[in-house]
Scaffold this active site. Structure first.
Site, PDB file in Angstrom:
ATOM      1  N   SER A 187      -3.948   3.271   4.808  1.00  0.00           N
ATOM      2  CA  SER A 187      -4.241   2.603   3.545  1.00  0.00           C
ATOM      3  C   SER A 187      -4.267   1.083   3.727  1.00  0.00           C
ATOM      4  O   SER A 187      -5.138   0.381   3.203  1.00  0.00           O
ATOM      5  CB  SER A 187      -3.193   3.004   2.510  1.00  0.00           C
ATOM      6  N   LYS A 193       0.804  -1.224   0.000  1.00  0.00           N
ATOM      7  CA  LYS A 193       0.000   0.000   0.000  1.00  0.00           C
ATOM      8  C   LYS A 193       0.839   1.278   0.000  1.00  0.00           C
ATOM      9  O   LYS A 193       0.507   2.263   0.637  1.00  0.00           O
ATOM     10  CB  LYS A 193      -0.979   0.020   1.195  1.00  0.00           C
ATOM     11  N   HIS A 248       6.803  -7.274  -2.549  1.00  0.00           N
ATOM     12  CA  HIS A 248       6.696  -6.563  -1.267  1.00  0.00           C
ATOM     13  C   HIS A 248       7.734  -7.104  -0.279  1.00  0.00           C
ATOM     14  O   HIS A 248       7.687  -6.796   0.901  1.00  0.00           O
ATOM     15  CB  HIS A 248       5.304  -6.762  -0.649  1.00  0.00           C
TER      16      HIS A 248
END
Length: 293
Positions: free
Chosen positions: A137, A45, A107
């Site tokens: 987020s 995010k 990620h």
């Protein structure tokens, strides 16, 4: 039909993880990078889809218009460690990419990135977002994404975020680990989400110079316009509305894309507590974030 149960968090090589990102670990670890690969790395995010889309347009925007209208971003830019049964694994998608360079997203914290990326001296674009907005987020993302652990209420979530008990581990470790890597690995561009929001055109130009692209001014302007938040939120190929595990009735995948939205979530007490922890955890690093612009 009963919705699938959410995955449980567990410790994986010192990082909080869920099975969707470790089920294919042998293949992830042994993934063969190429010298012209471009790896887009972020904490969840933090603008991953945004930068993926910018890069996709820079390299392939002129090639095939149908690519832009028929292929969702997550097949054009495979998510390396993902292993969801509904689509092929990230490693398989990456291995079968017809394009060159291959754009791949991850990620993973820096220490878990497959060794071959460093050995091949592949280019890496890291995007970091300030911790407060990132937390907000991530909270809304976890609420709507059934492939993520249950977030609980905002207060509970914030505590787990502070403790680093989120999928892909601690935000602090993530941004600091990659920042440190940048000091010794020259093929790494470290970008800030806040800069992208403030002046997208400038960041697009930065990317071009990092990648050695001679993109025309017109092309850069066109891309900058096409990647504005509202355009991407409406675009079915970039807004993830085609992913079955995400419940858009709870929250859209692309929610606001603003800097400073944390102010409508953090209480005064939460903010003070967060600032204390932040000071502690960031005291040995030179990386600086803006929480408003």
């Amino acid at each position: 039909m009963k919705p699938p149960s959410r995955p449980e968090l567990f410790d994986f090589e010192g990082v909080s993880m869920i099975h969707y990102f470790t089920d294919n670990w042998e293949k992830v670890k042994n993934f063969q990078a190429r010298p012209d690969d471009i790896l887009i790395a972020t904490y969840p995010k933090a603008g991953t889809t945004w930068v993926s889309y910018i890069l996709d347009l820079l390299y392939f925007g002129n090639d095939a218009p149908e690519r832009q209208t028929s292929q969702p971003i997550y097949t054009r830019v495979p998510f390396l460690e993902s292993c969801f049964k509904v689509i092929p694994s990230g490693t398989e998608l990456a291995d079968n990419l017809p394009t060159s360079p291959r754009l791949i997203k991850t990620h993973l914290p820096v220490q878990l990135v497959p060794k071959s990326f460093w050995e091949q001296n592949s280019r890496i674009v890291y995007v970091a977002r300030n911790a407060k907005d990132n937390a907000v987020s991530y909270f809304h993302f976890d609420r709507m994404n059934m492939g993520e652990p249950e977030p609980g209420d905002w207060n509970t979530f914030l505590q787990t975020f502070i403790d680093g008990k989120k999928v892909f581990g601690s935000w602090f470790d993530h941004v600091n680990g990659w920042w440190e890597k940048k000091q010794t690995y020259s093929n790494l561009l470290y970008m800030f989400y806040e800069d992208l929001v403030e002046d997208t055109g400038h960041e697009v130009a930065n990317l071009c110079s990092f990648l050695g692209l001679s993109t025309s001014v017109e092309q850069k302007e066109k891309i900058t316009k096409g990647v504005q938040f509202d355009a991407m939120k409406q675009n079915k190929m970039t807004n993830y509305s085609t992913v079955p595990v995400m419940d858009f009735k709870i929250s859209p995948f692309m929610r606001k894309g603003k800097v400073g939205d944390w102010k409508s979530h953090f209480t005064v007490a939460q903010n003070e507590q967060f600032d204390e922890v932040y000071k502690q955890k960031m005291k040995n690093t030179t990386v600086k974030f803006r929480t408003e612009i």
